[in-house]
Design an enzyme around this catalytic site. Structure first.
Site, PDB file in Angstrom:
ATOM      1  CG  HIS A   1      35.426  38.070  44.447  1.00  0.00           C
ATOM      2  ND1 HIS A   1      36.358  38.690  43.650  1.00  0.00           N
ATOM      3  CD2 HIS A   1      36.118  37.105  45.115  1.00  0.00           C
ATOM      4  CE1 HIS A   1      37.542  38.128  43.810  1.00  0.00           C
ATOM      5  NE2 HIS A   1      37.429  37.167  44.712  1.00  0.00           N
TER       6      HIS A   1
ATOM      7  CG  HIS B   1      37.422  35.749  48.138  1.00  0.00           C
ATOM      8  ND1 HIS B   1      37.648  34.958  47.031  1.00  0.00           N
ATOM      9  CD2 HIS B   1      36.569  35.044  48.939  1.00  0.00           C
ATOM     10  CE1 HIS B   1      36.960  33.828  47.164  1.00  0.00           C
ATOM     11  NE2 HIS B   1      36.300  33.858  48.297  1.00  0.00           N
TER      12      HIS B   1
ATOM     13  CG  ASP C   1      42.409  37.995  47.496  1.00  0.00           C
ATOM     14  OD1 ASP C   1      41.289  37.611  47.885  1.00  0.00           O
ATOM     15  OD2 ASP C   1      42.914  37.602  46.429  1.00  0.00           O
ATOM     16  CG  HIS C   2      39.643  40.417  45.118  1.00  0.00           C
ATOM     17  ND1 HIS C   2      39.986  40.568  43.799  1.00  0.00           N
ATOM     18  CD2 HIS C   2      40.150  39.220  45.506  1.00  0.00           C
ATOM     19  CE1 HIS C   2      40.670  39.493  43.396  1.00  0.00           C
ATOM     20  NE2 HIS C   2      40.779  38.667  44.416  1.00  0.00           N
TER      21      HIS C   2
ATOM     22  CG  HIS D   1      36.377  32.964  42.691  1.00  0.00           C
ATOM     23  ND1 HIS D   1      37.373  32.060  42.967  1.00  0.00           N
ATOM     24  CD2 HIS D   1      36.656  34.071  43.444  1.00  0.00           C
ATOM     25  CE1 HIS D   1      38.216  32.590  43.851  1.00  0.00           C
ATOM     26  NE2 HIS D   1      37.804  33.806  44.152  1.00  0.00           N
TER      27      HIS D   1
ATOM     28  CG  ASP E   1      40.113  36.215  42.302  1.00  0.00           C
ATOM     29  OD1 ASP E   1      40.829  37.046  41.711  1.00  0.00           O
ATOM     30  OD2 ASP E   1      40.244  35.940  43.507  1.00  0.00           O
TER      31      ASP E   1
ATOM     32  CG  HIS F   1      45.098  36.947  42.057  1.00  0.00           C
ATOM     33  ND1 HIS F   1      45.714  37.012  43.275  1.00  0.00           N
ATOM     34  CD2 HIS F   1      43.769  36.887  42.313  1.00  0.00           C
ATOM     35  CE1 HIS F   1      44.801  36.988  44.242  1.00  0.00           C
ATOM     36  NE2 HIS F   1      43.607  36.918  43.685  1.00  0.00           N
TER      37      HIS F   1
HETATM   38 FE    FE Z   1      41.670  36.793  44.737  1.00  0.00          FE
HETATM   39 ZN    ZN Z   2      38.809  35.499  45.190  1.00  0.00          ZN
END
Ligand code: FE
Ligand code: ZN
Length: 255
Positions: A54, A56, A58-59, A112, A129, A167
């Site tokens: 996805h 975001h 942090d990905h 998400h 996530d 995560h």
């Molecule tokens: Fe994440």
């Molecule tokens: Zn995420």
């Protein structure tokens, strides 16, 4: 097929998925470039693709830095071409992906985010996530109905499927889970085991889908004990799967 977990940022996991025969490899969800490239170097593999679950940061935060060194295909949901850096292969439910001789399948799992996908390679699912070990992602761009549908899709995979999530959240997820099912023995023993692993800094990911079915409160809408706990806090709660899931999500948001 070989899978290497690369811990990044505070609690993120990226993964290298490697075809044993051709040594071709994909990077799944790189939040950073440098540590992933370093690890890839050590393995002497040929990077061919980035798979983003996805949009975001942090990905996907490592996409730009990786693409500066390697010309790779970037996979992500087709609706996220404006939100995933470098996306070249917009995918949707059922699409196949080849990494060397290894073939994977795309599962569309929104909730998400609106364009969240999971990548299934054999008995390994990379679910970002959407499904966490002992938890699930927050509903930033989706409804409880949508997320419930996505989790049901993952639940339909075989019990021995390994859940590779984005995560390391297992311990805090289990701390919440035991408040809803204090008598669930499998949950209690998992919590104990996970606390031991975390105390020595070990990873608790992946877990099997079977373990998730037995202990993840976001998949346990049929549990009588969980339902009773929720009812005691909210007597008007309806006990259909979506309402139970939504209530667990709501409680976790403020836990
Ligand atoms: Fe994440
Ligand atoms: Zn995420």
């Amino acid at each position: 097929m070989k899978i290497i977990q690369v811990p990044l940022l505070r609690d993120n996991y990226a993964y290298l998925l490697i075809c044993d025969k051709s040594k071709e490899a994909a990077i799944i969800d790189p939040s950073e470039a440098e540590p992933v490239l370093k690890r890839a170097d050590q393995e002497k593999i040929i990077l061919t693709a980035i798979l983003n679950t996805h949009h975001h940061r942090d990905h996907t935060g490592g996409n730009e830095g990786i693409l500066a060194h390697h010309k790779l295909d970037v996979y992500g949901h087709k609706s996220d071409s404006a939100r995933i850096f470098g996306l070249t292969r917009g995918v949707e439910e059922g699409d196949e992906i080849k990494i060397g001789d290894v073939t994977g399948k795309v599962l569309f799992v929104p909730g998400h985010t609106s364009g969240h996908v999971a990548y299934l390679f054999g008995s390994n699912v990379f679910c970002g996530d959407t499904l966490f070990t002992a938890g699930c992602g927050r509903l930033f761009e989706g409804t409880p109905e949508q997320m419930h549908g996505s989790l049901k899709k993952l639940l339909a995979l075989p019990d021995d499927t390994k859940v590779y999530c984005g995560h390391e959240y297992t311990e805090s997820n289990l701390r919440f889970a035991v408040t809803l099912e204090p008598k669930n023995h499998k949950l209690a023993s998992r919590f104990e085991r996970v606390q031991g692993l975390r105390a020595r800094g070990a990873s608790t990911v992946p877990a099997t889908l079977e373990e998730e079915k037995q202990t993840n409160p976001f998949l346990r809408w049929d549990s009588k004990e969980l339902q009773a706990t929720l009812k005691s806090q909210d007597p008007d709660l309806r006990l259909d799967p979506v309402s139970v899931f939504a209530k667990v999500r709501q409680l976790k948001d403020s836990f």
